[in-house]
Write a protein that holds these residues in place. Structure first.
Motif, short mmCIF file in Angstrom:
data_model
loop_
_atom_site.label_atom_id
_atom_site.label_comp_id
_atom_site.label_asym_id
_atom_site.label_seq_id
_atom_site.Cartn_x
_atom_site.Cartn_y
_atom_site.Cartn_z
N ILE A 55 40.60 42.38 42.68
CA ILE A 55 41.03 41.32 41.76
C ILE A 55 42.51 41.54 41.44
O ILE A 55 42.88 42.58 40.88
CB ILE A 55 40.18 41.33 40.48
CG1 ILE A 55 38.69 41.16 40.84
CG2 ILE A 55 40.64 40.24 39.52
CD1 ILE A 55 37.75 41.37 39.69
N PRO A 56 43.37 40.58 41.82
CA PRO A 56 44.80 40.71 41.58
C PRO A 56 45.15 40.76 40.08
O PRO A 56 44.44 40.17 39.26
CB PRO A 56 45.40 39.45 42.22
CG PRO A 56 44.32 38.85 43.03
CD PRO A 56 43.02 39.34 42.49
N ASP A 57 46.21 41.47 39.77
CA ASP A 57 46.74 41.53 38.41
C ASP A 57 45.66 41.90 37.41
O ASP A 57 45.51 41.28 36.35
CB ASP A 57 47.38 40.17 38.04
CG ASP A 57 48.22 40.25 36.78
OD1 ASP A 57 48.82 41.32 36.54
OD2 ASP A 57 48.26 39.26 36.03
N CYS A 58 44.88 42.94 37.75
CA CYS A 58 43.74 43.34 36.92
C CYS A 58 43.63 44.85 36.92
O CYS A 58 43.85 45.50 37.94
CB CYS A 58 42.47 42.71 37.49
SG CYS A 58 41.00 43.03 36.50
N GLU A 65 39.38 41.51 31.39
CA GLU A 65 40.71 41.08 31.78
C GLU A 65 40.70 39.78 32.60
O GLU A 65 41.60 38.96 32.47
CB GLU A 65 41.40 42.18 32.59
CG GLU A 65 41.66 43.44 31.79
CD GLU A 65 42.23 44.54 32.66
OE1 GLU A 65 43.11 44.26 33.50
OE2 GLU A 65 41.80 45.70 32.50
N LYS A 66 39.71 39.65 33.45
CA LYS A 66 39.62 38.49 34.34
C LYS A 66 38.19 37.95 34.36
O LYS A 66 37.50 37.96 35.38
CB LYS A 66 40.04 38.87 35.77
CG LYS A 66 41.47 39.36 35.91
CD LYS A 66 42.42 38.19 35.77
CE LYS A 66 43.84 38.66 36.01
NZ LYS A 66 44.77 37.55 36.07
N PRO A 67 37.69 37.49 33.21
CA PRO A 67 36.29 37.07 33.13
C PRO A 67 35.93 35.94 34.09
O PRO A 67 34.83 35.95 34.66
CB PRO A 67 36.10 36.66 31.67
CG PRO A 67 37.47 36.39 31.16
CD PRO A 67 38.39 37.29 31.94
N HIS A 68 36.83 35.00 34.29
CA HIS A 68 36.53 33.89 35.19
C HIS A 68 36.33 34.39 36.62
O HIS A 68 35.36 34.02 37.29
CB HIS A 68 37.62 32.82 35.13
CG HIS A 68 37.38 31.70 36.09
ND1 HIS A 68 36.45 30.71 35.85
CD2 HIS A 68 37.92 31.43 37.30
CE1 HIS A 68 36.43 29.86 36.87
NE2 HIS A 68 37.32 30.28 37.76
N GLU A 69 37.24 35.24 37.09
CA GLU A 69 37.17 35.73 38.46
C GLU A 69 35.92 36.59 38.69
O GLU A 69 35.25 36.47 39.71
CB GLU A 69 38.43 36.54 38.80
CG GLU A 69 39.68 35.70 38.93
CD GLU A 69 40.38 35.42 37.59
OE1 GLU A 69 39.77 35.61 36.51
OE2 GLU A 69 41.55 34.99 37.64
N LEU A 75 28.50 35.14 40.40
CA LEU A 75 27.63 33.98 40.55
C LEU A 75 27.53 33.48 41.99
O LEU A 75 26.50 32.96 42.40
CB LEU A 75 28.09 32.84 39.64
CG LEU A 75 27.91 33.09 38.15
CD1 LEU A 75 28.61 32.00 37.34
CD2 LEU A 75 26.44 33.17 37.80
N THR A 76 28.60 33.63 42.74
CA THR A 76 28.57 33.13 44.12
C THR A 76 28.11 34.18 45.11
O THR A 76 27.66 33.83 46.20
CB THR A 76 29.95 32.60 44.55
OG1 THR A 76 30.91 33.64 44.44
CG2 THR A 76 30.35 31.41 43.71
#
Length: 100
Positions: A55-58, A65-69, A75-76
């Motif tokens: 995960i970039p920038d994490c 830090e990056k909950p969406h990613e 999920l996918t």
């Protein structure tokens, strides 16, 4: 509740379930001595590793830090995996991709 029974698969230390590996590119754990060797050995330690994701920038706390990613990856990831029917005495889950 069934008592835990050791077998050859559990003695190996390998993770047998299908797996997704996620790490933040700035995770300080990556700088620990030996960590790169562990990551390089991942296919042997986790023979059903289906995907590795950086995960970039994490940093280390990816879910915060990056909950969406992280959510998107989680999920996918399992799409296409289905649980195989088990006999009552089976001690671990087996997964197959449809059509295999």
């Amino acid at each position: 509740m069934r008592a835990y029974r050791s077998n050859d698969e559990t003695k190996s230390g390998a993770v047998l379930a299908p797996a997704l590996y996620m790490v933040g590119e700035q995770d300080v754990g990556l700088s620990m001595p030996g960590m790169r060797q562990i990551i390089d050995a991942m296919p042997d330690l986790v023979p059903n590793l289906k995907q590795s994701l950086t995960i970039p920038d994490c940093g280390h706390w990816a879910p915060q830090e990056k909950p969406h990613e992280v959510s998107e990856a989680a999920l996918t990831y399992p799409v296409g995996l289905t649980k195989r029917p088990q006999a009552a005495e089976t001690t671990r889950s087996d997964y197959v991709r449809p059509g295999l």
